[in-house]
Write a protein that holds these residues in place. Structure first.
Motif, PDB file in Angstrom:
ATOM      1  N   THR A 102       0.851  -1.194   0.000  1.00 41.91           N
ATOM      2  CA  THR A 102       0.000   0.000   0.000  1.00 41.91           C
ATOM      3  C   THR A 102       0.886   1.243   0.000  1.00 41.91           C
ATOM      4  O   THR A 102       2.048   1.190   0.414  1.00 41.91           O
ATOM      5  N   LEU A 126      -1.329  -0.507  -3.872  1.00 42.15           N
ATOM      6  CA  LEU A 126      -2.736  -0.340  -3.502  1.00 42.15           C
ATOM      7  C   LEU A 126      -2.880   0.920  -2.660  1.00 42.15           C
ATOM      8  O   LEU A 126      -2.257   1.026  -1.600  1.00 42.15           O
ATOM      9  N   GLY A 169      -5.015   1.837  -0.442  1.00 43.59           N
ATOM     10  CA  GLY A 169      -6.055   1.089   0.254  1.00 43.59           C
ATOM     11  C   GLY A 169      -6.822   1.963   1.231  1.00 43.59           C
ATOM     12  O   GLY A 169      -6.312   2.985   1.709  1.00 43.59           O
ATOM     13  N   ASP A 170      -8.036   1.494   1.561  1.00 41.77           N
ATOM     14  CA  ASP A 170      -8.794   2.245   2.569  1.00 41.77           C
ATOM     15  C   ASP A 170      -8.202   2.036   3.961  1.00 41.77           C
ATOM     16  O   ASP A 170      -8.644   2.658   4.930  1.00 41.77           O
ATOM     17  N   SER A 171      -7.166   1.184   4.068  1.00 37.03           N
ATOM     18  CA  SER A 171      -6.408   1.078   5.327  1.00 37.03           C
ATOM     19  C   SER A 171      -5.830   2.440   5.693  1.00 37.03           C
ATOM     20  O   SER A 171      -5.433   2.656   6.840  1.00 37.03           O
ATOM     21  N   ASP A 221      -8.786   1.854  -3.973  1.00 37.26           N
ATOM     22  CA  ASP A 221      -9.751   1.078  -3.188  1.00 37.26           C
ATOM     23  C   ASP A 221     -11.091   1.815  -3.109  1.00 37.26           C
ATOM     24  O   ASP A 221     -11.131   3.002  -2.752  1.00 37.26           O
ATOM     25  N   LYS A 246     -10.435  -1.609  -6.555  1.00 43.38           N
ATOM     26  CA  LYS A 246     -10.627  -2.824  -5.760  1.00 43.38           C
ATOM     27  C   LYS A 246     -11.904  -2.686  -4.945  1.00 43.38           C
ATOM     28  O   LYS A 246     -12.234  -1.591  -4.489  1.00 43.38           O
ATOM     29  N   HIS A 303     -11.512  -8.877  -3.615  1.00 42.52           N
ATOM     30  CA  HIS A 303     -10.933  -9.010  -2.270  1.00 42.52           C
ATOM     31  C   HIS A 303     -11.865  -9.904  -1.470  1.00 42.52           C
ATOM     32  O   HIS A 303     -12.992  -9.508  -1.166  1.00 42.52           O
ATOM     33  N   ILE A 347      -2.667 -11.782   1.772  1.00 46.85           N
ATOM     34  CA  ILE A 347      -2.288 -11.044   2.977  1.00 46.85           C
ATOM     35  C   ILE A 347      -2.827 -11.927   4.102  1.00 46.85           C
ATOM     36  O   ILE A 347      -4.010 -11.961   4.380  1.00 46.85           O
TER      37      ILE A 347
END
Ligand code: KIV
Length: 287
Positions: free
Chosen positions: A29, A48, A50-52, A90, A120, A144, A210
């Motif tokens: 990410t 990515l 990512g929304d993380s 994401d 994603k 995912h 992951i």
């Protein structure tokens, strides 16, 4: 997206070729311009956004509150930084869960305004129609499955998925439904390694794990986890390669000490003007 100079952008077809040729895919990410520069220079295959980012950059307790605006704000600088890696944007929670139309519209915003190379979304066979519609609109979709953090509340929390035979069959069914709907690759999160290996053999599209074990076609980690930048918790599947949190705290501590002890700035960090001008200025100011 376009090529820049001599650096060739990695396309979906290149990622498919990597699976066919048995070359492992690396994915990480990134959420900012400097992070994009770092991971692209290191030679990562997929980035990515990512929304993380909700947790590691914005301080939310989980990924649920992340908005489309926040995703766009982080995708754009990464896109500006990166020349080679394939960039996945994401789709945040509730930006694709209401209707197929809403999903296509929001996928279009991340792809067209954000400039990422694909989008994603989380979910299995329930999301097949959504994936099909986004792909039909011309936007590549990364699936995912397994543990899907946006809907973890429905899965009994942040738990390993697919451990019983029925649950394992459901994850396989999800993988096949997404492949059939046109997803070009799949994240397999927090599932037994044997199940991830079976899925990787069964589908033609690349799987990126992951917490999916070594049998996946590739591996993904969160930038902050890999570099030891996020200390709130570290999942079992993370390998920490550096302690950048402590390195940063220690550097700032050294700066504070240097300022307090008058060791910074030194002569090499300072600018000069001619002595006679200094004298003239002081005289004028009565100093
Ligand atoms: O948002 C994210 O960073 C992710 C990874 C954990 C795969 O979805």
């Amino acid at each position: 997206m376009s090529n820049d100079g001599n650096v060739k952008k990695l396309l979906v077809s290149d990622l498919w070729a990597m699976k066919r040729e048995g070359k492992k895919i690396s994915m990480i990410t990134a959420y900012s311009y400097p992070q994009g520069l770092v991971v692209d220079e290191a030679g990562i295959d997929i980035i990515l956004v990512g929304d993380s980012l909700g947790m590691v950059e914005l301080g939310y307790k989980d990924t649920v509150p992340v908005t489309m605006e926040e995703m766009l704000m982080h995708i754009k600088p990464v896109v500006r930084a990166v020349k080679r890696a394939h960039i996945v944007g994401d789709l945040p929670f509730m930006s694709y869960n209401i209707s197929v139309e809403q999903a296509v519209t929001n996928a279009g915003i991340l792809y067209k305004d954000g400039g990422c190379d694909s989008v994603k979304l989380e979910g299995g066979s329930d999301m097949a129609d959504v994936v099909r519609a986004i792909v039909k609109a011309g936007i590549p979709v990364f699936g995912h499955i397994g543990l899907t953090p946006q809907t973890a509340a429905m899965l009994g929390g942040f738990k390993v998925q697919g451990k019983s035979i029925d649950d394992a069959k459901k994850v396989v069914e999800d993988a096949m439904a997404l492949e059939e709907a046109g997803a070009f690759a799949l994240i397999l999160e927090a599932i037994p390694q044997q199940l991830a290996e079976v899925i990787t053999q069964k589908v033609k599209i690349p799987t990126v794990g992951i917490g999916g074990g070594p049998g996946c076609d590739g591996q993904v980690l969160v930038f902050h986890d890999l570099l030891g930048l996020f200390k709130r918790f570290t999942p079992k599947f993370v390998k920490v390669y550096a302690d950048m949190y402590d390195a940063q705290v220690n550097s700032v501590k050294e700066f504070i000490k240097d300022v307090q002890e008058k060791n910074f700035p030194a002569e090499e960090h300072s600018f000069n003007m001619k002595n006679e001008l200094v004298e003239e200025l002081k005289k004028e100011l009565g100093l």
